[in-house]
Design a protein around this motif. Structure first.
Motif, short mmCIF file in Angstrom:
data_model
loop_
_atom_site.label_atom_id
_atom_site.label_comp_id
_atom_site.label_asym_id
_atom_site.label_seq_id
_atom_site.Cartn_x
_atom_site.Cartn_y
_atom_site.Cartn_z
N GLU A 1 0.31 -1.46 0.56
CA GLU A 1 -0.37 -0.12 -0.04
C GLU A 1 0.70 1.59 -0.62
OE1 GLU A 1 -3.38 0.67 0.77
OE2 GLU A 1 -3.99 -1.48 -0.12
N ASP A 2 0.13 2.49 -0.50
CA ASP A 2 0.89 4.26 -0.36
C ASP A 2 0.05 4.51 0.09
OD1 ASP A 2 2.90 6.11 -0.93
OD2 ASP A 2 2.71 5.79 -3.15
N ARG A 3 0.24 4.84 1.18
CA ARG A 3 -0.33 5.94 2.59
C ARG A 3 -0.46 7.24 2.28
NH1 ARG A 3 1.03 0.51 4.85
NH2 ARG A 3 -1.22 -0.89 6.03
N PHE A 4 -1.17 7.51 2.88
CA PHE A 4 -0.70 9.36 3.63
C PHE A 4 0.01 9.74 1.71
CE2 PHE A 4 1.36 6.50 6.42
CZ PHE A 4 0.50 6.28 7.53
N GLU A 5 -0.60 9.82 0.95
CA GLU A 5 -1.01 10.74 -0.11
C GLU A 5 -1.72 11.31 -0.57
OE1 GLU A 5 1.68 10.65 -1.56
OE2 GLU A 5 2.71 9.05 -0.58
#
Lengths: 194, 308
Positions: free
Chosen positions: B264-268
């Motif tokens: 996952e690519d969080r905080f975008e």
């Protein structure tokens, strides 16, 4: 033909030797686990004199329980032979009884506010709770090691080899609290107003 | 209940809404002109190098044209990325402040070393870390980063492979311990190899579901069971199921380390191409992502001083 027989006998001896090594390893593992229980139980034993001394000052109505704990502690501290399953069973039984009695004492402490507010007893309760966590962990390790040993010792044909080399099944460390086996009566725990 | 709705409950929703109305909303509105300017700049760079591709094609051939186009695209990407990072930094800074945590956009990769030493992340040649979150939540000290670990290709296949992409969390643990216990995910037929390479002795536990999901190695059989109580094992099985079994943990030096390789690519902050930055839903979603990470502490019951 002869070489086949010699090869077969050699193979059989090797299998029996590996089996023997496994049995001994499992027995030693169970003994190691038993000794780790004793290390943890020792912490509980060391904790008790201070708790009992304090409780004696405040809990005059619990004299019977306190005396019982003293006697159980003495009997739990008796030396035993870890290679004798019956002696191990008696030792673990004594520890179980002591565990139940100390548990009852810790519950009874709640009825004595002046004792409950004493810092020494609060600290002792915290330490007791931590020690109980370690004892529970050591018990799980021991029971796991004993399960493996007993499976190897009691299942055919392992039982034959075990009998031959004198490796015996060991008892589990169980907390057989008779009160836990009885059904809970909800009315006992509800106040009359409810 | 989804994390989105969890974050948006009661007092927390009000605080978040207030933060948005009084601080983040006006800030994002003020960035609208900068967003358009960034897009124009990026498009200009792409066009410029796109146009330069024609003379490059004539002078240097197809490779020159391709190089020019790639440089244009890269520069445009850098311009957009720099703007997005600046905006994200401010948003994350304030959101983390809401949870009484501190945010660091580019944390150093030191935390990865701890995980690598414990075999919780694969061997790698390159690491990228971002979104460092530090502080204390419910009495638990935490140090969290998002990491991407890359292994360079060798021989014929020289393409890079991402071997880990997800969260690394280092949390204080409420029990004292001195040994090292590693909880690695079940490797199926490779369990035997894992047994040789992982430090410590194999610990077999009573919970069959836990044993199905994980393999435990420890320097102390009793301590491993002291830490892994039946209650915690049950919670770890649920956590593992939630992340598709891509969770590995270790107890070391009074801390619990958790590696979640969930890709996952969080905080975008999302795309800035078509829509305005001032989107409350996006900001609330980022708050939910922080809350979901903090939820690890609640899920694993790390704030409870119990032996259950």
């Amino acid at each position: 033909m002869m070489s086949v027989l010699v090869g077969f006998a050699g193979g059989l001896l090797l299998v029996i030797y590996i089996w023997y090594v496994t049995l001994v390893r499992q027995r030693n593992r169970a003994r190691e686990a038993l000794s780790s229980i004793d290390v943890q139980l020792r912490k509980r034993h060391d904790l008790l004199p201070n708790v009992l001394e304090l409780a004696n000052q405040f809990m005059s109505h619990e004299k019977g329980l306190l005396e019982k704990i003293v006697h159980l502690r003495i009997s739990a501290l008796e030396s035993y032979r870890p290679d004798q399953p019956e002696a191990v069973r008696r030792h673990l039984q004594a520890e179980s009884e002591l565990d139940r009695a100390v548990g009852s004492l810790m519950v009874a402490v709640e009825n004595y506010p002046e004792l409950r507010s004493d810092q020494t007893i609060t600290k002792a309760q915290d330490t007791y709770s931590e020690v109980e966590g370690h004892i529970a962990a050591a018990r799980r390790f021991y029971n796991s090691a004993v399960t493996e040993l007993n499976n190897a010792v009691e299942v055919f044909p392992g039982n034959l080899l075990a009998a031959l080399v004198g490796v015996r099944a060991m008892p589990f460390y169980e907390l057989d609290d008779p009160q836990m086996a009885e059904p809970v009566r909800v009315s006992d725990h509800l106040s009359p107003q409810l | 209940m989804s994390m989105v709705s969890m974050a948006a409950t009661g007092a927390q929703e009000k605080t978040l809404r207030r933060l948005y109305d009084h601080s983040l909303g006006p800030f994002l509105d003020s960035q609208e002109a900068a967003r358009r300017a960034t897009l124009v700049k990026a498009a200009g760079l792409a066009l410029l190098f796109g146009a330069a591709a024609i003379p490059a094609l004539i002078i240097f051939g197809p490779s020159g044209a391709l190089l020019s186009a790639i440089i244009g695209a890269l520069l445009a990407h850098v311009v957009v990325d720099r703007f997005k990072k600046r905006v994200k930094h401010r948003v994350m800074d304030e959101l983390c402040g809401l949870f009484r945590l501190t945010y660091q956009a580019g944390p150093d990769g030191g935390l990865v070393d701890d995980f690598e030493a414990l075999h919780l992340v694969p061997n790698h040649d390159r690491r990228e870390t971002e979104d460092g979150i530090r502080g204390c939540h419910r009495g638990v000290d935490l140090d969290i980063v998002e990491a991407r670990l890359v292994r360079r290709g060798h021989g014929k296949d020289d393409s890079d492979t991402t071997v880990f992409k997800g969260l690394l969390a280092k949390l204080s643990f409420h029990k004292n311990f001195s040994g090292r216990t590693i909880i690695s995910r079940d490797a199926g037929v490779f369990n035997l190899i894992k047994g040789w390479t992982t430090p410590g002795e194999r610990v077999r536990l009573e919970d069959p579901l836990f044993e199905e999901a994980f393999q435990v190695f420890s320097t102390d059989q009793v301590e491993a069971r002291y830490l892994l109580t039946p209650g915690l094992m049950e919670r770890l099985v649920k956590l593992s199921a939630r992340y598709g079994g891509r969770v590995q943990l270790a107890f070391d030096h009074d801390t619990l380390l958790i590696a979640i390789d969930d890709r996952e690519d969080r905080f975008e902050i999302g795309s800035i191409l078509r829509t305005s930055l001032a989107r409350p839903a996006r900001v609330f979603s980022m708050a939910d992502e922080i809350e979901a990470v903090l939820g690890l502490i609640d899920q694993l019951g790390l704030d409870r001083r119990t032996h259950a």
